[in-house]
Design a protein around this motif. Structure first.
Motif, PDB file in Angstrom:
ATOM      1  N   UNK A 140       0.895  -1.275  -0.364  1.00 11.78           N
ATOM      2  CA  UNK A 140       0.334   0.182   0.212  1.00 11.78           C
ATOM      3  C   UNK A 140       0.589   1.398   0.135  1.00 11.78           C
ATOM      4  N   UNK A 141       1.559   1.510   1.289  1.00 10.65           N
ATOM      5  CA  UNK A 141       2.499   2.446   0.988  1.00 10.65           C
ATOM      6  C   UNK A 141       3.459   2.759  -0.290  1.00 10.65           C
ATOM      7  N   UNK A 142       3.993   1.464  -0.937  1.00  9.71           N
ATOM      8  CA  UNK A 142       4.682   1.468  -2.031  1.00  9.71           C
ATOM      9  C   UNK A 142       4.116   2.308  -2.970  1.00  9.71           C
ATOM     10  N   UNK A 143       2.959   1.958  -3.079  1.00  2.00           N
ATOM     11  CA  UNK A 143       1.858   1.969  -4.223  1.00  2.00           C
ATOM     12  C   UNK A 143       1.139   3.520  -4.606  1.00  2.00           C
ATOM     13  N   UNK A 144       1.501   4.179  -3.140  1.00  2.00           N
ATOM     14  CA  UNK A 144       1.250   5.615  -2.511  1.00  2.00           C
ATOM     15  C   UNK A 144       2.593   6.768  -2.452  1.00  2.00           C
ATOM     16  N   UNK A 145       3.690   6.217  -2.803  1.00  2.00           N
ATOM     17  CA  UNK A 145       5.177   6.271  -2.977  1.00  2.00           C
ATOM     18  C   UNK A 145       5.339   6.765  -1.161  1.00  2.00           C
ATOM     19  N   UNK A 146       4.925   6.404  -0.424  1.00  2.50           N
ATOM     20  CA  UNK A 146       4.660   6.396   1.007  1.00  2.50           C
ATOM     21  C   UNK A 146       5.602   5.630   1.966  1.00  2.50           C
ATOM     22  N   UNK A 147       6.429   5.763   2.825  1.00  4.74           N
ATOM     23  CA  UNK A 147       7.308   4.952   4.338  1.00  4.74           C
ATOM     24  C   UNK A 147       6.745   5.030   5.196  1.00  4.74           C
ATOM     25  N   UNK A 148       6.986   3.592   6.668  1.00  4.74           N
ATOM     26  CA  UNK A 148       6.566   4.280   7.735  1.00  4.74           C
ATOM     27  C   UNK A 148       8.187   4.425   8.321  1.00  4.74           C
ATOM     28  N   UNK A 149       7.334   5.447   9.172  1.00  2.21           N
ATOM     29  CA  UNK A 149       9.275   5.318   9.854  1.00  2.21           C
ATOM     30  C   UNK A 149       8.920   5.432  11.104  1.00  2.21           C
ATOM     31  N   UNK A 150       9.370   4.572  11.741  1.00  2.00           N
ATOM     32  CA  UNK A 150       9.187   3.995  13.159  1.00  2.00           C
ATOM     33  C   UNK A 150      10.111   4.190  13.816  1.00  2.00           C
ATOM     34  N   UNK A 151      10.134   4.787  14.951  1.00  2.00           N
ATOM     35  CA  UNK A 151      10.969   5.656  15.901  1.00  2.00           C
ATOM     36  C   UNK A 151      11.084   4.465  16.916  1.00  2.00           C
ATOM     37  N   UNK A 152      12.047   3.917  17.076  1.00  2.00           N
ATOM     38  CA  UNK A 152      12.336   2.852  18.399  1.00  2.00           C
ATOM     39  C   UNK A 152      12.753   3.144  19.645  1.00  2.00           C
ATOM     40  N   UNK A 153      13.388   4.165  19.787  1.00  2.00           N
ATOM     41  CA  UNK A 153      13.931   4.868  20.384  1.00  2.00           C
ATOM     42  C   UNK A 153      12.415   5.070  21.799  1.00  2.00           C
ATOM     43  N   UNK A 154      11.762   6.177  21.174  1.00  2.00           N
ATOM     44  CA  UNK A 154      10.422   6.328  21.558  1.00  2.00           C
ATOM     45  C   UNK A 154       9.507   5.629  22.133  1.00  2.00           C
ATOM     46  N   UNK A 155       9.247   3.806  20.529  1.00  2.00           N
ATOM     47  CA  UNK A 155       8.733   2.793  21.407  1.00  2.00           C
ATOM     48  C   UNK A 155       8.642   2.951  22.050  1.00  2.00           C
ATOM     49  N   UNK A 156       9.864   1.987  22.756  1.00  2.00           N
ATOM     50  CA  UNK A 156      10.780   1.237  23.850  1.00  2.00           C
ATOM     51  C   UNK A 156       9.990   2.105  25.074  1.00  2.00           C
ATOM     52  N   UNK A 157       9.550   3.777  25.139  1.00  2.00           N
ATOM     53  CA  UNK A 157       8.947   3.607  25.558  1.00  2.00           C
ATOM     54  C   UNK A 157       7.899   4.048  26.441  1.00  2.00           C
ATOM     55  N   UNK A 158       6.767   3.558  25.426  1.00  2.00           N
ATOM     56  CA  UNK A 158       5.867   3.244  25.416  1.00  2.00           C
ATOM     57  C   UNK A 158       4.976   2.100  26.769  1.00  2.00           C
ATOM     58  N   UNK A 159       5.789   0.738  26.873  1.00  2.00           N
ATOM     59  CA  UNK A 159       5.030   0.826  27.784  1.00  2.00           C
ATOM     60  C   UNK A 159       4.810   1.037  29.212  1.00  2.00           C
ATOM     61  N   UNK A 160       5.710   2.230  28.990  1.00  2.00           N
ATOM     62  CA  UNK A 160       5.890   2.548  30.377  1.00  2.00           C
ATOM     63  C   UNK A 160       4.829   4.000  30.738  1.00  2.00           C
ATOM     64  N   UNK A 161       4.044   4.230  29.250  1.00  2.00           N
ATOM     65  CA  UNK A 161       2.741   4.981  30.315  1.00  2.00           C
ATOM     66  C   UNK A 161       1.487   4.382  30.745  1.00  2.00           C
ATOM     67  N   UNK A 162       1.160   4.809  31.207  1.00  2.00           N
ATOM     68  CA  UNK A 162      -0.031   4.553  31.888  1.00  2.00           C
ATOM     69  C   UNK A 162      -1.257   5.394  31.188  1.00  2.00           C
ATOM     70  N   UNK A 163      -1.449   6.713  31.091  1.00  2.15           N
ATOM     71  CA  UNK A 163      -2.331   7.953  30.114  1.00  2.15           C
ATOM     72  C   UNK A 163      -3.262   6.803  29.291  1.00  2.15           C
ATOM     73  N   UNK A 164      -4.173   6.746  28.954  1.00  2.00           N
ATOM     74  CA  UNK A 164      -4.911   6.474  27.455  1.00  2.00           C
ATOM     75  C   UNK A 164      -4.186   7.126  26.712  1.00  2.00           C
TER      76      UNK A 164
END
Length: 498
Positions: free
Chosen positions: A439-463
C-alpha cells in the motif's frame, strides 16, 4: 550388521587463558578514550608512528618482563631461517629499534606516540591479561629534565581530560639513579640480583612490607605459608639491607631517611635528588602543584632499562567491584628515562624518555568509577523487507548511506514477519526502522518507526498520552523524504555516531 558411522567430533569453542573477547560497547568506549588521549598528546606536539606486533628477540634484548630467556615472559617463536621472533611486551623497545633504524631521517628530538596491544607470557589472574593495550608517548634525543617534567604534566592533563578530577589522581616521580646509588651503598654487584631487587620493591604497592622483605631475602610463597601456592625466589639480600630498602621505599619519611642514612651517602644519590628538584621546579613553574605531581621515593618501575627519572600515575579513588568489595586501582600508567635503549643499536649516547598509559587497566577503572560510557552505540537504521522487490529496499539503504546515515537492509529470512524484523532492529540497538508494504509503495510512502520512542510506550499508563506517543513513534512520510525523516528522528534523540 554394519556399524553406524560415528558422528564427527565437534570442536569445542574455547578462549585461551589470559585473553578476552570484546564487544561493540567496549570497543566504542576504548575508541572514545583513546581519542581523548590522542588529542592531549598531539596538543603537546607528539606525532603518530606504528611498529609491528613482533620484533626480533635480540631487539628486545635483556629487558624482558621476567627472565632473560627467549620464551620466558614473552611469547616467542623461530621463523623459517631459525631466528627468534617475539611478540612485543611493551611499545618502548620497538620504538627504540625504529628510531635507531631511521635515525638520520628523523628530527631530533623525535617526539612520537603510538597505541597498540602488547603481550606478556605470564600467569594470568583477575584483571591480569596476557594481551592488553597501551598508549605511549616518547621524546628521543633530549637529555633535559624538562622532557621528563613534560611527560608528567602531560600525564596529569590526560587524566583530567578523561574525567578524573584533580585530587583523585597523582603523578609520582622518583629517580632510578637514587636506587642505583642505594645499590652501591648495600654492595650489590650482580645485575641479575639487582633486577630481582627492583622487581621486589616494585611490589610495595601490592604487598605488605614484610612480604617484600621476604622477596628481597629468601623468597615468598603466594599462599603465605611454606608449600602453599607458587614460590617466588628471593633476591638474596641480608635481612638488614632488605628491611632498610623496604621500609624507606615503602614508607618514605624523614624519620626513615635518618634511620637508614647510609643509603643516601653515595654521590649518585645526591646528583639524582638534584635532578628531581629540577623537575619539581619546572612543573611548579607551570602551575602543577603537589596535588597533581609530586616526588615519591616509592616509585621504582620493574623494567631494567630505566636509567633516570621514573614516574607513575596513581588513581586515588576508592570504589567497589560488582560483588561490593573495595577496590583500589593504584597505578594506571608510568614510564621514565631510558638513555641506554636506543644506544644499544647506535653505539653512541641517545637520551630518551617516555610515558605509557595502560589503556585496558585505566578503562576498567574508569568504567567502574562511572567516568566512561560503556553503553553500546546506536546501531544502523534498519530497512525492513515487506514483500516488495529487494532492489527497491536496497535503493532506500543506498540513499541513506549516501547521506552519511548508517543503514542496513534486513538480510534475514525474507519470510520473517515485520514483528521478527523489529526484534532484530531492537537487538541491533537501531534508533529507527523503515517499513514499506504494497500500500505504501503504491502511494509513494514509507513508514518511519521511532524505536527509541517506541521502547518507552510500555511505561505510559494514561491512555490519551499513550495514543499520542504511539502516533509519534510510527508515522507515514513521502518516500522521497526518507533522509529528512530519519535525520529528524536522530536529532530528536541526539543520536551521533563515532
Amino acid at each position: 550388521m554394519a556399524e553406524k558411522p560415528k558422528k564427527p567430533q565437534k570442536l569445542r569453542a574455547r578462549l585461551p587463558r589470559g585473553l578476552e573477547d570484546r564487544g561493540a560497547a567496549e570497543i566504542a568506549a576504548t575508541r572514545r578514550m583513546t581519542d581523548t588521549i590522542r588529542e592531549v598528546f598531539e596538543r603537546y606536539g607528539f606525532e603518530p608512528v606504528e611498529t609491528p606486533a613482533f620484533e626480533y628477540t635480540d631487539a628486545l634484548g635483556k629487558f624482558l618482563p621476567d627472565q632473560d630467556r627467549p620464551n620466558e615472559g614473552v611469547f616467542s617463536f623461530q621463523d623459517d631461517d631459525e631466528q627468534w621472533i617475539s611478540l612485543r611486551y611493551d611499545l618502548t623497545a620497538p620504538l627504540a629499534r625504529y628510531v635507531a633504524e631511521n635515525f638520520d631521517a628523523l628530527p631530533k628530538p623525535y617526539r612520537s606516540y603510538r597505541a597498540g596491544y602488547v603481550y606478556r607470557n605470564e600467569k594470568p589472574g583477575p584483571g591480569r591479561f596476557r594481551q592488553f593495550m597501551q598508549f605511549d608517548a616518547d621524546t628521543v634525543g633530549s637529555a633535559s629534565p624538562a622532557a621528563d617534567a613534560e611527560m608528567c604534566m602531560m600525564a596529569a592533563d590526560t587524566m583530567e581530560a578523561l574525567g578524573i578530577p584533580r585530587g583523585s589522581y597523582v603523578v609520582k616521580v622518583n629517580n632510578r639513579k637514587v636506587l642505583d646509588g642505594m645499590r652501591e651503598a648495600i654492595g650489590v654487584s650482580d645485575d641479575a640480583q639487582w633486577l630481582t631487587v627492583m622487581r621486589a620493591v616494585d611490589k610495595l604497592d601490592k604487598f605488605l612490607i614484610g612480604d617484600v622483605v621476604k622477596l628481597l631475602t629468601v623468597g615468598r610463597w603466594d599462599g603465605g605459608e611454606e608449600g602453599k601456592g607458587d614460590f617466588t625466589k628471593g633476591a638474596g639480600l641480608d635481612e638488614a639491607h632488605a628491611k632498610a630498602l623496604a621500609n624507606y621505599i615503602g614508607e618514605p619519611s624523614s624519620e626513615n631517611e635518618a634511620a637508614y642514612r647510609y643509603l643516601f651517602e653515595p654521590e649518585l644519590v645526591q646528583s639524582a635528588r638534584a635532578e628531581l628538584r629540577r623537575i619539581s621546579e619546572i612543573v611548579t613553574s607551570a602551575r602543577y602543584g603537589e596535588d597533581r605531581i609530586r616526588i615519591d621515593p616509592s616509585v621504582v618501575r620493574g623494567l631494567e632499562y630505566y636509567t633516570g627519572p621514573v614516574y607513575e600515575v596513581e588513581l586515588l579513588l576508592d570504589t567497589k567491584d560488582e560483588k561490593g568489595r573495595p577496590v583500589r586501582f593504584g597505578s594506571v600508567g608510568g614510564g621514565g628515562r631510558y638513555d641506554g635503549l636506543v644506544s644499544r643499536f647506535r653505539g653512541e649516547p641517545v637520551p630518551a624518555t617516555g610515558f605509557s598509559i595502560g589503556v585496558s587497566r585505566l578503562q576498567a577503572a574508569l568504567t567502574m568509577l562511572g567516568k566512561l560510557d560503556v553503553k553500546p552505540e546506536f546501531g544502523p537504521v534498519v530497512v525492513t523487507v515487506f514483500g516488495g522487490e529487494i532492489a527497491n529496499y536496497q535503493k532506500m539503504v543506498a540513499t541513506l548511506r549516501n547521506a552519511n546515515i548508517r543503514a542496513e537492509l534486513y538480510l534475514g529470512n525474507p519470510k520473517h514477519s515485520i514483528g521478527q524484523q523489529m526484534k532484530y532492529a531492537d537487538r541491533r540497538n537501531s534508533p529507527c526502522a523503515i517499513i514499506q508494504g504494497s500500500d505504501e509503495k503504491a502511494n509513494g510512502k514509507i513508514q518511519i518507526k521511532d524505536l527509541i520512542l517506541g521502547a518507552g510506550l510500555t511505561e505510559i499508563k494514561d491512555r490519551e498520552e499513550y495514543l499520542k506517543k504511539q502516533a509519534e513513534a510510527q508515522y507515514e512520510v513521502d518516500a522521497d523524504k526518507i533522509v529528512e525523516a530519519v535525520r529528524e528522528v536522530l536529532a530528536r534523540h541526539g543520536v551521533t555516531w563515532g
